[in-house]
Structures are given as structure tokens and as C-alpha cells.
Scaffold this active site. Structure first.
Site, PDB file in Angstrom:
ATOM      1  N   THR A   1      39.344  41.057  55.239  1.00  0.00           N
ATOM      2  CA  THR A   1      38.382  41.320  54.171  1.00  0.00           C
ATOM      3  C   THR A   1      39.162  41.525  52.880  1.00  0.00           C
ATOM      4  O   THR A   1      39.098  42.576  52.248  1.00  0.00           O
ATOM      5  CB  THR A   1      37.474  42.509  54.547  1.00  0.00           C
ATOM      6  OG1 THR A   1      36.916  42.245  55.841  1.00  0.00           O
ATOM      7  CG2 THR A   1      36.324  42.681  53.567  1.00  0.00           C
ATOM      8  N   HIS A   2      39.958  40.521  52.555  1.00  0.00           N
ATOM      9  CA  HIS A   2      40.730  40.514  51.315  1.00  0.00           C
ATOM     10  C   HIS A   2      40.308  39.299  50.504  1.00  0.00           C
ATOM     11  O   HIS A   2      41.069  38.366  50.335  1.00  0.00           O
ATOM     12  CB  HIS A   2      42.235  40.464  51.605  1.00  0.00           C
ATOM     13  CG  HIS A   2      42.739  41.613  52.441  1.00  0.00           C
ATOM     14  ND1 HIS A   2      43.977  41.625  53.020  1.00  0.00           N
ATOM     15  CD2 HIS A   2      42.163  42.785  52.782  1.00  0.00           C
ATOM     16  CE1 HIS A   2      44.148  42.765  53.695  1.00  0.00           C
ATOM     17  NE2 HIS A   2      43.056  43.485  53.568  1.00  0.00           N
ATOM     18  N   ASN A   3      39.057  39.307  50.049  1.00  0.00           N
ATOM     19  CA  ASN A   3      38.556  38.207  49.221  1.00  0.00           C
ATOM     20  C   ASN A   3      38.861  38.568  47.779  1.00  0.00           C
ATOM     21  O   ASN A   3      38.460  39.633  47.309  1.00  0.00           O
ATOM     22  CB  ASN A   3      37.043  38.060  49.394  1.00  0.00           C
ATOM     23  CG  ASN A   3      36.606  38.112  50.855  1.00  0.00           C
ATOM     24  OD1 ASN A   3      36.500  39.196  51.427  1.00  0.00           O
ATOM     25  ND2 ASN A   3      36.369  36.986  51.448  1.00  0.00           N
TER      26      ASN A   3
END
Lengths: 250, 588
Positions: free
Chosen positions: B513-515
Site C-alpha cells: 500500500t505504497h501508492n
């Protein structure tokens, strides 16, 4: 005799009855709140899990139970390592899951149009897990009746059952017009493993059978006394959110 | 009908890490601040309850704390030749929801991006020539590590980060990361006690001449009282960290580091279960008037405010800008427009080593308890002879032994039946995993915009993600995976396996979850949506705070840099913007 506390109101029920205006949403009403001046906290506002009690079926028909029990006993067979999937309660687990929000995909995006997607785009069909089980289990029995001398899946020998499951897994047999056999097999497999390895409060993993098998201590939550004991077995047995059967005098 | 509410000085969209930090800073300035949060109020005692927080099915599998797709989904495709379809369930990444946001259920790896990240285009073209990065859309961020140092420091002390400095004012420190940029002082807490797997990883990689060090962790190694006077407890290594709230007040989050002070302030208010539909602009489209939001009854409210801070998850910030007409939406055909530009992700690969004679007790774990080496990360390595730029941190951070999802088995093991069970039991305690977390560099064709077909429950278009791993990043990840293989071999286990990153981003299996990106910071309004202070170039009383501002993503977890950017923006607002409200802080 078992004594049970009266069911506590959920956080939402409590708040709506006492302190806050209820603002009804479409599916699941939640509350818009304005909070200022202090950290809000109300007694009994937590939302603990509801423990599954075996007995009766909320989703499955008796025929589906028979087929599903046969399936979970092949996916997780009884042997010297653990009890089998049926005895562990995997079908009870599945029944309650399919009767709840999971079964009807109520948390997911279910608006159309439904178009065939690429594998990288994930599941794109309108059928919910509940609908897939309904069609899939009937499809498996229909297939074995047509191809295995009129027998239902549960009436086959364990070796024959394994062969059918392997063919489903490989997508070699077709059980339904709308339902992809391989993807239905994967759904059954992942749900069965959920039930077998989840906390026993959800109906599977009876007596923490899978946790004892692996050596997973469950809900303990504090390992500070063992963190530097490298390569040494952890000494304590597992506990569940509901405690341990070993705490109960039989 | 829309109800018009009394004016506020500042309205903040989203009360997670950045919203809480900005709210604290601006209420200190005496401003009247309201935060509008789509999800519910959440606190430790009630919502991360120690009686049942350790529920893998509920929190990790059914994803109880996350944004539900029924509330907001996104569509995805790998390139513009495909038709984007909705991710009907979130898989590859899991956006947060509710007070605390994704900071509730993160693992806690807390990094500083490098100076060579902030000045990446200048740095790489100076070192290797402009041709080296021609296929990429790399851009400077408009700041330097030196400018950001105090902001990083304040975030690390707010959060009680546990680690060991590698470079204090230019002096290399034994046992820390020798490749980090200079920092003014050590971490507030010493590193966590190491479990067996990272201890072994450090021994093995050190014997290979590499430089492992304790991962900087927001799981606290000791009890701590932060600069706001808020007390936190020592991490118990429960193994229920990522995807879970912490019941011990041991994982830094808005709840454990800011809210106990913020919530007592008379000039702060949060409205929960209220979704902002758009920012309202004036007729000239150069000033925001406030925001329109809807509560759970469906009633609409207009909240007038002098300033609007978008502090939602980065992807939501970008979508809100698009829905509000703030700036121009990026067009990959022309390369023009800035909102949606330079969307990046993370390029990961992993390795597992299977042993016969070891017991790693995988359930004794925390989200950020482990060892990292940066020898192959960023521009630490000389890319001159290599056919790529970028790199990866190599992490041995075993986060859990939760058995629904953590059941490693060697390749070739059946997925069910008696043989599956035997192999699962044998491998459960005796497997060591480590991974590479690789950089993700922007290309012209990876971007965000609005989907033409699919809409949310209010009829607004969903965000559309067009993304695939760039060829540069695949070459990088393959090269780093070769290094993972060397390390895996050196462990000397019975068997090892390396899982390499392949082309074709798959939205189903969880990755990260590193957008990042989509509303990037920079020094040129033609190629960035916000200036170096995270102020919108187009609407100067709007600030957009989060990983949406990253001009690319590094081989590091983003939260440390996100937290630092929140302090950096707060400084600019307090020290400069409030003197001349509504005016741009940087002249284009």
C-alpha cells in the site's frame, strides 16, 4: 449448565439510543458524529466478535452439507497430525460466513457493467460467494452422478474424491455453465483453510487443532520473555480469543 | 438542499497521520480547524481492543479496518490499450478508512528518503548523463534532504521511532545504516530486540561484506513519552501488526501520538462518517471557498473555510482534485496537465530459505522488527555499468506467523491433502523469508485519471489507475533478485526459492500500500501539481499533503517521508502563508 450474559448492545445501537442522532444510510446505518473538546469514549461501545455456536444450518441445505463435509475432509484429511476438516468444523464456519456479509459480497463493489476481465483485474463476475456455492456444489454432485455411476460426490471413495477435486483444481471438468470450476475450487480451498486456521470462535479449528498442529500460540499477544530465546521452542500451548479449553474443568 | 455551516479558518479532509499533524500545528497557531473524515471514529481501547484485536480472519482476511470497495472502488488496467475494470475487492493494496487512516494498520517501517531522491533528475543526469534516464519521467521534488532534516526529526520524535543512527552530522555510526544522509541526532529510542531470523540474516549478510542494520521501527522498543507529552508502551511483538490496530499503544499512529492532545483543543473539531464530495472553488477557479460533504443520512453540507488541506490517502487526494477542478488532469498523449502525473508504486521481490534444523518462532514478530541493508538501494550502487537506475532495500522483517496467510511451503508442494499438511507443518517454523523493496520510477504512460464508465455510490467517476512496472524497474528488480539469490545460497538451508517481479501488475495478490504520486511537488507548475510546500499551483489556498506529492517512489516505505512533508507544509503555512493568506508561496 451454560450461563450466558444478555447480549450487549452493539456500539451503533448504544450510540443511536443514547447520545447521537441516527442518520439512516442505505445498507448499513452508521452515525455521522461531531467530536470536539475531549477524546470520546463510551462504556460498552466496543464491537466484539459474535461466537459461532454449532447446531443447525443457516445457509447450506442438508444435501450441500453432505457434499461440503466430504470436500473439506479431503482438503484437510484426518491423520496423525490433526483431525479432519469436517470434525474441525470447517463446514460450520463456511455456513456462517456464507450466511453473513461475506456470502453476499456486501462490502465489495458490485455495480455493473460486468465485463470479462484480464487475470490482472481480478474477479469480475456478478455471482456472490453464496451463489457460487449454491451452483457449484450442485454442479459437483451432478457431474459425479453423470460420470461416476449415479453416485453423489460424498458416496465416492476417498481416492475417487481426490481425483475429482484434482480435476476441478486443474480446470479439467466443467460443472456448470456460468461457473468456472477452477475458480470455484480455489474459492472452496481458500475458505476451507480460513475455517481450519481461523480463531475457533468462527466455528472451524475445533479445540485449536490446527494451531496445536503448527505450534502457533494464537491470541497470546506478548512474547517479550521469549524474543531473544533464539531457536528454542515456545513453551506455552495456544489460546483462543475465547480462552482455552484447557482452562475448563471437565 | 445543501446546509451552509458557519465558516472555519481551516478545513482538513481526512484525519490520518497528515491531517492530525497539520491540525495540531495549525490549532497551535490559534486557527479554528475542522477535520472531515469519511470513516468512523476509532480509538485504541474500543476499536483495537486487546480482548479480540488478535483476530486474523476479521482484520487481515475480511479487512475490517480498511476502506470497503462498496464505499469507493478504483478501476485498473496495465496500459491504455486495455479497458479498465473496477477492483471489486481491494487486493494489491489496501487503503485505510476512518480516524487514523492507513496509519492505524501500517507495519511501522520509518525511513527518510535520500537527498538523491529529492534531487533525482539533477543527480542522475550529473552522475550518468541525461541519456541514462531518458525513458523515465524523473523530476526533482524542489527540496533537499538538508531542508527536510528538521521535519524528519520531528516526525521521528513524535512517533518514538526505534533505530540506530548511521550518520550523525557526517560521522558514520557503528551499527547504523552507513548509507543514510546525515541526521542531526540519533533516533529517540534504541533498536528493538531482534528475533532469530533477522539476527541470522545480519550475520550472513555481514559475512558477505554487506551492511545490515536494525530497521527503523514505529513499533516501540521501550516505553516512551513524546514531545506532546503522550505516553506509549513497549511493543510486545504480538505478531498482529500490519492490517491490525495496536492494542498496546506500542505502534505509532495519530491515535497514539497526536489525538489525545488534539482532541482536547477547543479550536478543533472532527466530523466522522462524513464524506467530502468536492472542494468548492470561486468563479475564477483560483481560490477554494470550502468543501461540500455528505453525511450518512445523505444530507449535503457546505463547510466554508479560508484554507482547504487535502490530507486523505494519496489516491483520494488526487481524485478529489480531479472532481473539484483543481489543476488540469494529466494527459499521457501530450504529457500535459499535472493532476494524475507520475503515479508510482513499489517493485518488490522475495526469497525464502527452507531449513531442517531451525525454529524461527515466526509468531514472535512485529511489523517493523528486523534488519535492512541499503547496499543495493537508491544510488548507493554505481549504476554506470548497469542497464537501469534505482534499487531496493533488502529487508528481513518477518512480520507474523498468522496461519491463515503465513504458511510457507517449498515449491512443488500440493495445496491440500495429506502431503500438503506434512509439508506445512515441517516448514511453518523452519522457514526464513526476506525481500527486496524496490524503487518505482515514473513513466509517461503510468498515470491516474477518472474512469469514463464506473461510478461510486454518489454517481461520481471512480479513479482509474493505468500502471505497469516500467522496463527499467523490472531490470532493476531482476538484478536485485540476483543478489537475493546470492544471499539465499549463503544461508545454507535445505532449499531456497526466489520470487521475481514480472511485467503485468496484478491487482489481486497483496503487494504494497505504497501508492505514490498523482499530485506531485516540484519547482515547475507545468510538470507538478503542488509547489515545494505542497501548495496547489492553481488554487493557492489548497494544500495537498501525502504520498500524492512524491515525484517518484524510492526503495523505502513512504510514511517517514509523508510525516516529514506534513511538518514541512505546516512550517510553510505557519511561518509564511498566514502572513499573506491566499497567495502563492512560490512564484511560478
Amino acid at each position: 449448565m451454560e450461563t450466558r450474559c444478555p447480549k450487549r448492545p452493539t456500539r451503533r445501537q448504544f450510540l443511536s439510543s443514547v447520545a447521537f442522532t441516527v442518520l439512516a444510510g442505505s445498507a448499513a446505518p452508521v452515525l455521522a458524529r461531531s467530536i470536539s473538546g475531549s477524546l470520546p469514549w463510551e462504556v460498552r461501545s466496543a464491537d466484539p466478535p459474535v461466537q459461532v455456536r454449532p447446531g443447525g444450518w443457516l445457509f447450506f441445505t442438508p444435501e450441500e452439507v453432505t457434499t461440503m463435509e466430504a470436500v473439506v475432509d479431503r482438503l484437510v484429511p484426518a491423520d496423525e497430525l490433526s483431525i479432519g476438516g469436517k470434525e474441525a468444523g470447517c463446514v460450520v464456519y463456511l455456513d456462517r460466513q456464507l450466511a453473513g456479509f461475506y456470502g453476499v459480497s456486501s462490502r465489495l463493489y458490485t455495480s455493473g457493467p460486468f465485463l470479462p476481465g484480464l487475470p490482472t483485474q481480478g474477479y469480475q463476475k456478478p455471482e456472490t460467494p453464496a451463489e457460487r456455492y449454491r451452483a457449484g456444489l450442485a454442479g459437483i454432485d451432478a457431474w459425479t452422478r453423470d460420470n461416476k455411476g449415479g453416485k453423489r460426490f460424498s458416496e465416492l471413495s476417498p481416492d475417487e474424491q481426490d481425483a475429482v477435486l484434482k480435476d476441478l483444481e486443474a480446470g479439467k471438468i466443467s460443472i456448470s455453465e456460468q461457473l468456472d470450476a477452477k475458480s470455484f475450487f480455489n474459492l472452496m480451498l481458500s475458505n476451507t483453510m480460513e475455517g481450519f486456521f481461523a480463531d475457533p470462535i468462527y466455528g472451524g479449528n475445533k479445540d485449536m487443532a490446527s494451531w496445536k498442529m503448527l505450534g502457533f500460540p494464537g491470541a497470546r499477544y506478548d512474547y517479550r520473555d521469549h524474543v531473544t530465546k533464539h531457536n528454542q521452542p515456545y513453551p506455552l500451548p495456544p489460546v483462543s480469543i475465547a480462552g482455552s479449553t484447557e482452562w475448563i474443568t471437565r | 438542499m445543501t446546509t451552509i455551516l458557519p465558516r472555519k479558518d481551516v478545513v482538513i479532509v481526512g484525519l490520518g497521520w497528515t491531517g492530525a499533524i497539520l491540525a495540531h500545528e495549525l490549532t497551535e497557531e490559534g486557527l479554528d480547524v475542522v477535520a472531515i473524515e469519511r470513516g468512523p471514529w476509532r480509538d485504541t481501547a474500543t476499536d483495537f481492543n486487546i480482548g479480540y484485536a488478535q483476530d486474523e480472519l476479521r482484520y487481515a482476511i475480511r479487512k475490517d479496518l480498511f476502506l470497503q470497495p462498496v464505499v469507493e472502488a478504483m478501476t485498473m488496467r496495465n496500459n491504455t490499450s486495455q479497458t479498465a475494470l473496477p477492483m471489486r475487492d481491494y487486493g494489491s493494496f489496501l487503503p485505510g478508512n476512518g480516524v487514523g487512516g492507513a496509519g492505524v494498520h501500517w507495519n511501522g517501517h520509518t525511513w527518510r528518503f535520500w537527498d538523491t531522491d529529492f534531487r533525482i533528475a539533477d543527480h542522475l543526469s550529473e552522475r550518468y548523463g541525461i541519456g541514462k534516464i531518458a525513458e523515465l519521467q524523473l523530476q526533482n521534488w524542489g527540496v533537499t534532504a538538508q531542508e527536510m532534516e528538521s521535519a524528519f526529526d520531528r516526525f521521528e520524535y513524535l512517533a518514538g521511532i526505534s533505530g540506530r543512527a548511521g550518520n550523525i552530522n557526517g560521522q558514520i555510526q557503528e551499527g547504523g545504516n552507513p548509507f543514510e544522509d546525515p541526521r542531526a541526532r540519533d533516533y529517540p529510542l534504541p533498536p528493538m530486540q531482534m528475533t532469530y531470523a533477522p539476527t541470522l540474516f545480519a550475520e550472513v549478510t555481514r559475512s558477505m561484506g554487506l551492511h545490515p542494520f536494525p530497521t527503523p521501527s514505529a513499533n516501540l522498543s521501550q516505553d516512551y513519552i513524546n514531545p506532546l507529552g503522550i505516553a506509549m508502551g513497549q511493543c510486545t511483538m504480538c505478531g498482529f501488526c500490519e492490517r491490525f490496530g495496536c492494542a498496546n499503544y506500542s505502534k505509532s499512529s495519530a491515535q497514539t501520538t497526536v489525538l489525545p492532545v488534539l482532541m482536547k483543543k477547543k479550536n478543533f473539531e472532527v466530523r466522522t462518517d462524513s464524506e467530502v464530495l468536492h472542494v468548492d472553488l470561486d468563479a475564477s477557479k483560483t481560490q477554494a471557498r470550502g468543501v461540500t460533504y455528505v453525511d450518512t443520512s445523505g444530507e449535503e453540507f457546505f463547510q466554508p473555510a479560508d484554507m482547504v488541506l487535502l490530507c486523505a490517502y494519496g489516491l483520494h487526494n488526487v481524485r478529489l482534485m480531479m472532481l473539484s477542478g483543481i489543476g488540469r488532469i494529466y494527459d499521457p498523449n501530450t504529457g500535459e496537465g499535472t493532476v494524475g502525473r507520475n503515479y508510482c508504486y513499489q517493485t518488490n521481490s522475495g526469497a525464502q530459505v527452507f531449513f531442517d534444523d531451525k525454529n524461527f518462532n515466526p509468531f514472535i514478530a512485529a511489523g517493523a522488527l528486523g534488519q535492512t541493508l541499503d547496499d543495493y538501494n537508491g544510488d548507493v550502487l554505481d549504476h554506470g555499468p548497469l542497464d537501469f537506475v534505482g534499487g531496493a532495500g533488502v529487508n528481513c522483517i518477518p512480520t507474523n506467523g498468522r496461519p491463515i496467510s503465513t504458511r510457507p511451503t517449498p515449491p512443488g508442494t500440493p495445496r491440500w491433502g495429506a502431503a500438503w499438511k506434512q509439508a506445512t507443518v515441517k516448514a511453518y517454523k523452519a522457514t526464513l523469508g526476506f525481500s527486496s523493496q524496490g524503487s518505482s520510477y515514473p513513466t509517461r504512460g503510468n498515470y491516474l485519471d477518472l474512469d469514463p464508465t464506473y461510478t461510486d455510490r454518489f454517481g461520481r467517476p471512480l479513479l482509474r489507475i493505468t500502471f505497469d512496472f516500467p522496463d527499467n524497474d523490472i531490470r532493476m528488480s531482476n538484478w536485485v533478485s540476483d543478489r537475493l539469490e546470492e544471499i539465499a545460497k549463503t544461508f545454507g538451508g535445505r532449499q531456497y526459492v526466489v520470487n521475481r517481479r514480472k511485467k503485468g501488475w496484478d491487482s489481486v495478490p497483496y503487494q504494497s500500500t505504497h501508492n505514490t504520486g498523482g499530485a506531485i511537488m516540484g519547482d515547475n507548475p507545468a510538470t507538478s501539481a503542488v509547489n515545494k510546500y505542497l501548495q496547489s499551483w492553481d488554487v493557492p489556498n489548497v494544500f495537498v499533503v501525502g504520498a500524492s506529492a512524491f515525484a517518484h517512489n524510492a526503495g523505502k516505505n513512504p510514511t517517514g517521508t509523508v510525516g516529514a512533508l506534513a511538518f514541512h507544509a505546516a512550517d510553510a503555512i505557519r511561518q509564511q502563508y498566514l502572513r499573506t493568506p491566499g497567495q502563492p508561496l512560490v512564484t511560478a
